[in-house]
Scaffold this active site. Structure first.
Site, PDB file in Angstrom:
ATOM      1  N   LYS B  95     -15.622  51.487  17.730  1.00 53.58           N
ATOM      2  CA  LYS B  95     -14.596  50.516  18.107  1.00 53.58           C
ATOM      3  C   LYS B  95     -14.751  50.292  19.596  1.00 53.58           C
ATOM      4  O   LYS B  95     -14.485  51.190  20.405  1.00 53.58           O
ATOM      5  CB  LYS B  95     -13.201  51.031  17.782  1.00 53.58           C
ATOM      6  N   GLY B 156       0.623  48.994  21.924  1.00 53.71           N
ATOM      7  CA  GLY B 156       1.718  49.935  22.126  1.00 53.71           C
ATOM      8  C   GLY B 156       3.085  49.316  22.306  1.00 53.71           C
ATOM      9  O   GLY B 156       4.056  50.016  22.537  1.00 53.71           O
ATOM     10  N   ALA B 182      -3.364  46.317  17.335  1.00 55.12           N
ATOM     11  CA  ALA B 182      -2.491  46.363  18.511  1.00 55.12           C
ATOM     12  C   ALA B 182      -1.219  45.541  18.365  1.00 55.12           C
ATOM     13  O   ALA B 182      -1.249  44.365  18.009  1.00 55.12           O
ATOM     14  CB  ALA B 182      -3.226  45.908  19.784  1.00 55.12           C
ATOM     15  N   GLY B 183      -0.118  46.171  18.678  1.00 51.45           N
ATOM     16  CA  GLY B 183       1.158  45.485  18.764  1.00 51.45           C
ATOM     17  C   GLY B 183       1.972  45.439  17.476  1.00 51.45           C
ATOM     18  O   GLY B 183       3.109  44.993  17.480  1.00 51.45           O
ATOM     19  N   ASN B 204      -1.404  52.479  15.196  1.00 52.02           N
ATOM     20  CA  ASN B 204      -1.347  53.810  15.800  1.00 52.02           C
ATOM     21  C   ASN B 204       0.049  54.133  16.311  1.00 52.02           C
ATOM     22  O   ASN B 204       0.784  54.921  15.723  1.00 52.02           O
ATOM     23  CB  ASN B 204      -2.391  53.942  16.917  1.00 52.02           C
TER      24      ASN B 204
END
Lengths: 374, 255
Positions: B95, B156, B182-183, B204
């Protein structure tokens, strides 16, 4: 607001804050400078619980349930400066010692065996004996053993920082001690550190040289901590605008008992320190916040999760003190004497993950051993 | 089934390993997520240490390990880290993250494209983290990216699909799988991405910092499946004009 600010102006603004302004600042999504001043003012002293709650939530979202760990490695207590508060002051009659490169490596090996991946090289200011050649040589020898090697030594030039970056130094910390010019002048009567402005420009020089991370801080106990906090935040914001690729950390060391017996000019309580730390987190969501072993175990345990992101552990502030704990000549007496394993266990008990490695030396291109770049 | 670089995945949820309160909880949450691919920050692991916590906590036969170059500021750093990781046995999957601004952690389009070109030539299976820029997605695919990983919003932040319009174009034009990364802060965000036709999502922070990471992982797994099912079943067209469920179009006269 201009940087550097006039300390007296900051104090005047802090004194004028009303409770309503504090409440408005706490409700805001992002804290601007006026909001920061509000939260550091005496009017906010009763607002610690809501500040703590927001600081904890922001920190958790940004950094997760983790705490980074590192250890300082004291290389030398030789110093040309006469800082009235410091155990290393040239005026003090302490046992002076500078580690040879081999001795420094041996101390680093002990820290490595204890489980540290991040070390901070620390030294008094004696560039004739411990200059860039020494630091470069040591960094080249340590870079493969440690994920991150930071340093907190005398201020250097941009070219010198660039050279040390290529040798494997990842981060530079340099604390202004106090942003109050008058108090600064009275506390630094001799030595190169007398130059307030050269020191003030040091974090920018380190960032300009490409350092991954730059740490700033104020030594709490020298001047009004509220104004010190505003000045620190303004310094941080000033650096952020100019060095968008650099990570920044802020430290809040409180004066500790040291050789020389200097008494704090402006005592800072644990509540004060907590307020300062929460306000800094609300002002800058991404900044790393350090709390070292200067603070007692009880305080550090209690602050877990409320804003700090990095703790030192198992620290000794006397050069050579890891291999030979009987050695004297320390910079100050530490407040938390627990080992890395003990601090890690405490972090886990609180539901956080102790992180020893959060960098990799492979990010930085190594220079050939012995080359004299720059 | 999701296929990336010839490998078939039955789960369309990819998970990250950062920010968890403990590695035991990380493992439990990842198991609960049903994910078959996990991403690990190379900066956090010691590849030379066979006992490294992160690497030993997860069974490398059970999961495809997707090491990431989090922390790299430019193509050179990312490429160097990738090479060292592969030499240390981390595999070909990568990644690619090139994030010069440590505050926003936004990916650098120019350096990401450069690094993709180099790493693909060297045989890596490259999944670049990218801003939701359709033209960049085209360039990355031409450079040989095995998938593209556009962001929904800043990493995040849990802000969901702020880049929705660009994501729709990327998905419509894609020749490789699109993984929204992401997000995504809530299972509903993941479901929305899947309903739009994203091939997978990566989660995550939303799992790791939740009060109960295991239940949150299950919630995301369910949302990803629901969103995909809805996409495959074919969603009705939404619009401002009300439409009756039993249409009386008034065209009965036609012969």
């Amino acid at each position: 607001m201009d940087f550097p600010p006039l300390f007296n102006d900051l104090q005047a603004r802090l004194a004028a804050v009303t409770v309503r302004e504090v409440e408005r600042s706490l409700a805001a999504e992002r804290l601007d400078v006026a909001g920061l001043i509000a939260l550091l003012s005496p009017a906010a002293d009763d607002m610690l619980p809501p500040m703590a709650k927001r600081s904890a939530a922001i920190t958790r979202q940004r950094f997760g349930s983790t705490m980074q760990l590192y250890a300082p490695l004291y290389l030398s207590n030789l110093c040309q400066n006469r800082c009235l508060y410091c155990g290393f002051s040239a005026d003090n009659r302490i046992e002076r010692r500078i580690l040879t490169i081999e001795e420094a490596e041996a101390e680093a090996a002990i820290l490595h065996d204890r489980g540290f991946s991040h070390i901070l090289l620390v030294a008094g200011e004696a560039p004739g004996r411990l200059g860039v050649d020494y630091l470069e040589e040591l960094a080249l020898r340590l870079r493969d053993k440690f994920a991150a090697v930071s340093m907190e030594v005398q201020p250097l030039s941009t070219l010198e920082y660039a050279r040390l970056f290529r040798a494997g130094i990842t981060a530079v910390a340099v604390y202004q001690e106090t942003y109050d010019r008058e108090i600064y002048a009275s506390l630094h009567p001799a030595g190169p550190k007398r130059d307030f402005d050269f020191r003030l420009g040091t974090p920018a020089r380190a960032a300009a040289a490409g350092m991954r991370e730059v740490g700033i801080g104020a030594l709490l106990g020298l001047a009004d901590w509220r104004a010190e906090g505003v000045a620190l935040a303004l310094h941080l914001a000033w650096l952020r605008q100019r060095f968008w690729q650099t990570s920044f950390t802020v430290s809040f060391p409180r004066l500790r008992p040291a050789e020389g017996g200097f008494a704090p000019l402006a005592p800072v309580t644990e509540r004060d320190l907590a307020q300062l730390l929460f306000a800094m987190r609300l002002f800058d969501h991404d900044v790393g916040l350090l709390l070292s072993t200067r603070e007692e175990a009880r305080f550090r345990d209690g602050m877990l999760g409320f804003g700090p992101t990095r703790y030192s552990a198992g620290s000794c502030t006397a050069p050579g003190g890891y291999g030979n704990p009987a050695l004297s000549g320390e910079q100050f007496a530490v407040g938390d004497h627990r080992s890395l394993a003990e601090v890690s266990a405490m972090i886990r008990q609180h539901g956080f993950d102790p992180v020893r490695k959060d960098w990799d030396s492979s990010f930085q291109q190594a220079v050939a051993q012995g080359s004299q770049a720059a | 089934m999701l296929t990336i670089a010839g490998r078939i995945f039955s789960s369309r949820l990819i998970v990250g390993t950062g920010k968890f309160p403990s590695s035991a909880l990380m493992r439990a949450a990842i198991e609960a997520s049903g994910a078959e691919m996990v991403t690990v920050a190379l900066r956090r692991v010691d590849l030379n240490d066979p006992g490294d916590d992160l690497m030993t906590m997860l069974d490398r036969h059970q999961y495809v390990f997707l090491p990431n170059t989090s922390g790299a500021r430019n193509a050179d750093e990312a490429v160097r880290l990738a090479r060292l990781a592969r030499a240390a046995g981390a595999g070909e999957w990568l990644k690619l993250e090139v994030t010069p601004d440590p505050r926003t952690l936004l990916p650098d389009p120019v350096e990401t494209l450069k690094a993709t070109e180099v790493l693909v030539k060297e045989g890596f299976i490259v999944l670049p983290y990218m801003n939701a820029d359709p033209i960049l997605a085209q360039h990355l695919q031409e450079a040989g990216a095995a998938a593209v990983m556009p962001l929904g919003s800043l990493i995040g932040t849990n802000q969901g699909l702020l880049t929705r319009f660009q994501l729709e174009i990327i998905i419509a034009q894609a020749r490789v799988p699109v993984v929204v990364d992401a997000g995504l802060g809530a299972p509903s965000h993941a479901a929305q991405a899947m309903e739009m036709g994203a091939d997978a999502v990566l989660i995550n922070t939303a799992i790791a910092v939740s009060g109960d990471p295991v239940r949150m992982a299950q919630a995301f797994a369910a949302a990803v499946k629901a969103g995909r099912d809805a996409f495959e079943a074919g969603l009705g067209v939404s619009g401002p004009v009300a439409a009756a469920s039993s249409p009386q179009a008034g065209l009965d006269f036609l012969r």
